[in-house]
Each structure stands twice: as structure tokens, then as C-alpha cells.
Design a protein around this motif. Structure first.
Motif, short mmCIF file in Angstrom:
data_model
loop_
_atom_site.label_atom_id
_atom_site.label_comp_id
_atom_site.label_asym_id
_atom_site.label_seq_id
_atom_site.Cartn_x
_atom_site.Cartn_y
_atom_site.Cartn_z
N ARG A 327 0.84 -1.19 0.00
CA ARG A 327 0.00 0.00 0.00
C ARG A 327 0.88 1.24 0.00
N ALA A 328 0.64 2.13 -0.94
CA ALA A 328 1.50 3.30 -1.10
C ALA A 328 0.86 4.53 -0.46
N PHE A 329 0.76 4.51 0.88
CA PHE A 329 0.13 5.62 1.59
C PHE A 329 1.13 6.70 1.98
N THR A 330 2.36 6.34 2.21
CA THR A 330 3.38 7.28 2.68
C THR A 330 4.52 7.33 1.68
N PRO A 331 5.39 8.36 1.77
CA PRO A 331 6.55 8.41 0.87
C PRO A 331 7.41 7.15 0.94
N ARG A 332 7.59 6.60 2.16
CA ARG A 332 8.39 5.36 2.27
C ARG A 332 7.68 4.20 1.58
N ASP A 333 6.33 4.14 1.70
CA ASP A 333 5.59 3.09 1.01
C ASP A 333 5.76 3.21 -0.50
N GLN A 334 5.69 4.44 -1.00
CA GLN A 334 5.85 4.66 -2.44
C GLN A 334 7.24 4.25 -2.91
N LYS A 335 8.24 4.53 -2.08
CA LYS A 335 9.60 4.13 -2.39
C LYS A 335 9.71 2.61 -2.42
N ALA A 336 9.03 1.95 -1.47
CA ALA A 336 9.06 0.48 -1.42
C ALA A 336 8.41 -0.12 -2.64
N VAL A 337 7.29 0.45 -3.09
CA VAL A 337 6.61 -0.05 -4.29
C VAL A 337 7.51 0.07 -5.51
N LYS A 338 8.15 1.21 -5.63
CA LYS A 338 9.06 1.42 -6.76
C LYS A 338 10.23 0.44 -6.72
N ALA A 339 10.81 0.27 -5.50
CA ALA A 339 11.93 -0.65 -5.35
C ALA A 339 11.52 -2.08 -5.68
N ALA A 340 10.33 -2.49 -5.23
CA ALA A 340 9.85 -3.84 -5.51
C ALA A 340 9.65 -4.05 -7.00
N ALA A 341 9.07 -3.06 -7.66
CA ALA A 341 8.80 -3.18 -9.09
C ALA A 341 10.09 -3.29 -9.89
N GLU A 342 11.12 -2.57 -9.46
CA GLU A 342 12.38 -2.55 -10.21
C GLU A 342 13.18 -3.84 -10.04
N THR A 343 12.85 -4.66 -9.04
CA THR A 343 13.59 -5.91 -8.85
C THR A 343 13.11 -7.03 -9.77
N PHE A 344 11.96 -6.83 -10.43
CA PHE A 344 11.43 -7.86 -11.32
C PHE A 344 11.92 -7.64 -12.75
N ARG A 345 11.97 -8.73 -13.49
CA ARG A 345 12.21 -8.62 -14.93
C ARG A 345 10.93 -8.07 -15.57
N PRO A 346 11.01 -6.94 -16.24
CA PRO A 346 9.80 -6.28 -16.74
C PRO A 346 8.99 -7.15 -17.70
N ASN A 347 7.68 -7.01 -17.60
CA ASN A 347 6.75 -7.66 -18.52
C ASN A 347 6.03 -6.56 -19.30
N PRO A 348 6.17 -6.51 -20.63
CA PRO A 348 5.54 -5.44 -21.40
C PRO A 348 4.03 -5.35 -21.21
N LYS A 349 3.42 -6.46 -20.77
CA LYS A 349 1.97 -6.47 -20.60
C LYS A 349 1.52 -5.93 -19.25
#
Length: 521
Positions: A327-349
Motif C-alpha cells: 500500500r503506497a500511503f506514505t513516501p516510504r511506502d511509495q519508495k518500497a513499491v518502486k523498489a519492488a517493481a524494479e527488482t522484477f524482470r519487466p513484462n511489457p503487458k
């Protein structure tokens, strides 16, 4: 339900495709993250079931008690049946072999370790010592090792600290400053540890790690569950114990490279507790163990709420990923979401960062290693329903499982062996006894004592294992005393003949060389 494990793969869930964790790549470690209530524990159980079915033993800490249900067959609940059908499979209840463990010996077999096995680095972490105090603790371990004093339990550690304080002046010259104030601080921290239940943990018989690596008669791996509800009240003890366990596995297991399946899989729930306020030396140790233990055939899976809880060097070792909702309620949460997304191999879909905040309960972003160890494209998947019971078991069911455990009776009773505390107590009594009351031990005079000493010396593993008998112990002490006095007198005579400090030094060197040669024969 489709087979939990088949063709060297564990069935985990379904997204655009069926999601499988390849056993041959399972020792490349993994990470399960997500906010509270999003399904991390269910994912942990699903993975544990798959490993067990494949004959791979599992160790997992049960923080809330709801992982214990894996020992009992599941129920064909409507939600489970419908989810399984949505994946194109039938739901089939199952249960798995389980052994329960508990550092306090209340909800499972007692888990014990010795002070020597824990070592000064982890003990310093456990006691929250600063650099100066850790240095003094290292001196205490060194003195104990040089004098052949086994450090098994907390009273042994207390005894050697008292000895170090009493001999601070002579030890300072050899090892550096030793202050009684520092010793007192360490003793107070030991008292806190005792109050948290450390006395039960530091004792014998010590845990044999091979007992974590058993399979049942059907070839299924045992799921070793550590009851951690009470242990979590002492988070530093919890984190230190699990790190010790990981370190012991690393030191004891042989190199196996990349086996067809892991020899053991280790789930570290509430992983942030391991890294909170950890000094750099400890973080380096964790990173080293995680990086190298893969070649021992051990897979390590961290389970935590936020991927930012895990240091980057450790996170880089996590090849298999399951990300539940954040849940991206706070700046730290938003940072965590971004960090989590960047650790995956991207899927164009998929817009990975957006999907992470939209996942429902039981859904996850999944990326497992495939082929030659390359991460698969991230996929949004439903995690399969567990085959075993989801939730806690009753006290009666737990008791029945413990009673039929392969380790029943092995660790039930604590043993207080002769070690540093008893040895130092005996020395104190001998020193206080009036002159002329001591008698030779075991007969045979000095030569008999030397024989007993040599037999004990060459039959003893000072670092870990076999302890001297009482007769050998007494003989060794008598021989050491006599040898020191004779050597001192010879050195003094040589010193007088040669004259001055140089003569004394040469005398001592000659005597040490001569005695050393005799003992090596």
C-alpha cells in the motif's frame, strides 16, 4: 489438484501461465514480501508443502502459530475448491510430516546451543555490546580456549568473565585493556538474557543439525516448525538464533554445487529483525553466508513486509520472488513499491508498480528462475490453495505429533556437563585448601599423572567435543602445575648462569622447546 510437485517443479499458482518453482534452482534463494494480511503465510505454506512433497526438509519459524496446520489434512472449503477449479485443477486435501521445536521447550522439542558454538560475534549482537565490550568478550573466549575450558552454558561464560576480571592486570599486557567496569556491563547484559529465557537455550544436549534434515518413510521431507510466538517477545534472541542456525549449516554441510533439489530450505519470517541495527561486521557475515550457502545445497527464503527491509547485497542473492500487495500511503511506502517493481524482470503487458498496489488477497506478482537461472517475466498470479489445513492445530494435536516425533526423548532433558564453571570452581577450592591436604589423583605419582594428562590431551577436541574424564582433568592440572614449577626453576638456573634478562629469556625458550619436543613424541 494438480500434483503439488512433479517433474522437478513445485506448483505455486496460475497467472497467464501456470507458475512453477524449479527445484534445481530453488537453492538460489527467494523473497516473499507484502503488507500484513495479503497472503504471505499462505504462500510460505504452499512452498513448504511443495518442498516436503519433493523430499526436501524445511525449517520455518511460526510467528503466529498458523503454520502448524500443515501437519493436518486440509478441508475442501468452497473457496479452495473454486480457486483450484479456476486454475483448471481439482482440490485434493493432504498433510505433511512435521516436527515441532521450541527454544523454551513448551510447544516442541527443546532447541539448545552451547556458548562456544554461538561464538563471540553473535553473542555480542545478542547482548547489544559495543566494540570495547565485544573485544573483552573475545579475550574471554581466547583465555577459555587456551586453558581448555569448555564454554557450554551461561554460568560458564559468567565464570570465565570473573576469571578474566581477577587476572585483568596480566591479561591486559597480552591482549589489551581489560577493565572490571566493562566486565560488569557484560555481566548485566547476561542477566537480561537470562531473564528472557537464555538459560534454557544455552545448554546441552546441543541441537544436531542433521535432525532438521530428515524424511519420513514415504520419502517426504519433514517440515521443522519453530514455535516463535513467545520467542518474538525477545526479537534479538530470535534473530541471533536463526543467524546462528544458518551459520552452523554453512560450516557443517559439505559442498555439493547445484543439486537436483535442495538438501534443506530455510524460511526466515519477519526477516527485518535480522537486519535491524546490525553492525557492518554482522551484515557482512550475513551477506557472505547467504551468498555461499547455496553451494551447500541450502535455499534461504526471506519473508518480510517490505523489500526495503533487506539490504541490497542480500537482496541481490534472491532469485525467486513472490510479491504480494503493498500500500503506497506514505513516501516510504511509495519508495518500497518502486523498489519492488524494479527488482522484477519487466513484462511489457504489466505496469508492475501499479499492479503491486492493486493486488487482492491471495494474488501476487511472481517471478521464478528458469532455464539457466534467468528470472522469468513477472506475472500476476493467483496462489494455489494449500492442501493441508490453513490455520492452527489444537494443543492435543500438537502433543500427539510431538509424542510420535523421530526426535522424541533426544532433547527432553537438559544435561549439565563438567565445563568452565566446574573447573574454575575446583581451582578456587584447591587454592583455598590448607597446605599438605592435597593428595595425588588416581595413583601412580607424577608419572601416572603425566600419563593421564597425555591421554586426555590427545583424546580431547578443545573446540567442540569430547570432554576429559574427572581423573584426566585432575591429572592434567597436577601435571601442568608440576611442569610449570620445574620449568620455572630450570629457567631461573639457566638465567643465573647466563646472567641478566637475556639469560632468563633464553632459559625459558630452551625449556619450552624441550618440553614441547617431549609432548610431541
Amino acid at each position: 489438484m494438480a500434483a503439488i510437485e512433479q517433474d522437478g517443479k513445485i506448483f505455486v499458482g496460475k497467472g497467464e501461465n501456470l507458475q512453477y518453482l524449479t527445484l534445481k534452482l530453488a537453492n538460489r534463494h527467494g523473497l516473499v514480501t507484502g503488507a500484513t494480511g495479503t497472503g504471505k503465510t499462505v504462500t510460505l505454506q504452499v512452498l513448504a508443502e511443495g518442498f516436503s512433497a519433493a523430499g526436501v526438509p524445511v525449517f520455518a519459524a511460526d510467528i503466529k502459530g498458523d503454520l502448524s496446520g500443515i501437519a493436518e489434512a486440509g478441508e475442501a472449503k468452497e473457496a479452495f475448491v473454486s480457486r483450484a477449479k479456476g486454475m483448471g485443477v481439482d482440490y485434493q486435501p493432504d498433510q505433511f510430516p512435521v516436527m515441532f521445536w521450541d527454544l523454551f521447550g513448551e510447544q516442541g522439542h527443546p532447541v539448545r546451543a552451547t556458548i562456544s558454538e554461538m561464538g563471540p560475534l553473535l553473542l555480542s549482537r545478542l547482548l547489544d555490546l559495543n566494540d570495547t565490550q565485544e573485544g573483552v568478550l573475545n579475550i574471554a573466549f581466547r583465555v577459555a580456549d587456551e586453558q581448555g575450558l569448555l564454554l557450554l552454558d551461561l554460568k560458564d561464560l559468567r565464570a570465565i568473565l570473573v576469571y578474566v576480571a581477577e587476572h585483568a592486570a596480566e591479561l591486559t599486557t597480552a591482549y589489551g585493556n581489560v577493565s572490571k567496569a566493562t566486565i560488569g556491563t557484560i555481566q548485566r547484559q547476561l542477566l537480561v538474557l537470562e531473564n528472557q529465557g537464555g538459560t534454557k537455550f544455552f545448554s546441552e544436549p546441543a541441537l544436531k543439525l542433521t535432525d532438521f534434515m530428515k524424511t519420513d518413510r514415504d520419502g517426504r521431507g519433514y517440515v521443522n516448525i519453530l514455535a516463535a510466538e513467545k520467542l518474538m517477545e525477545s526479537p534479538r534472541l530470535y534473530a541471533t538464533f536463526l543467524l546462528w542456525l544458518l551459520s552452523e549449516l554453512f560450516e557443517e554441510l559439505p559442498e555439493v554445487g547445484d543439486p537436483d533439489k535442495p538438501k534443506l530450505v530455510f524460511f526466515f519470517d519477519e526477516a527485518h529483525l535480522l537486519f535491524n541495527d546490525a553492525p557492518k561486521a554482522l551484515l557482512d557475515k550475513i551477506e557472505q553466508v547467504v551468498r555461499l550457502i547455496r553451494s551447500k545445497g541450502v535455499g534461504v527464503y526471506f519473508v518480510t513486509q517490505n523489500p526495503l527491509d533487506v539490504p541490497d547485497k542480500v537482496l541481490a542473492q534472491m532469485g525467486n520472488r513472490v510479491q504480494h500487495a503493498l500500500r503506497a500511503f506514505t513516501p516510504r511506502d511509495q519508495k518500497a513499491v518502486k523498489a519492488a517493481a524494479e527488482t522484477f524482470r519487466p513484462n511489457p503487458k504489466l505496469n508492475t508498480a501499479q499492479v503491486i498496489t492493486e493486488l487482492g488477497k491471495g494474488e501476487a506478482l511472481v517471478s521464478f528462475l528458469e532455464g539457466n537461472g534467468v528470472p522469468a517475466l513477472v506475472d500476476r498470479a493467483l496462489i494455489r490453495p494449500p492442501a493441508a489445513r490453513l490455520g492452527v492445530i489444537t494443543p492435543e494435536e500438537r502433543k500427539a505429533i510431538i509424542q510420535t516425533s523421530p526426535c522424541k526423548g533426544k532433547y527432553d532433558q537438559a544435561v549439565d556437563s563438567e565445563s568452565a564453571y566446574e573447573r574454575l570452581q575446583a581451582r578456587t577450592k584447591e587454592a583455598a585448601a590448607p597446605a599438605g591436604q592435597e593428595a595425588p589423583a588416581g595413583g601412580g605419582g607424577i608419572l601416572g599423572g603425566i600419563g593421564g594428562f597425555l591421554g586426555g590431551l590427545f583424546g580431547t577436541n578443545r573446540a567442540r567435543g569430547t570432554r576429559l574424564t574427572t581423573t584426566q582433568t585432575i591429572a592434567r592440572e597436577v601435571t601442568r602445575t608440576v611442569t610449570n614449577r620445574v620449568a620455572g626453576q630450570i629457567a631461573a638456573d639457566i638465567g643465573k648462569s647466563l646472567g641478566g634478562r637475556t639469560g632468563s629469556t633464553i632459559g625459558r625458550s630452551i625449556v619450552r622447546g624441550a618440553l614441547g619436543g617431549m609432548l610431541r613424541r
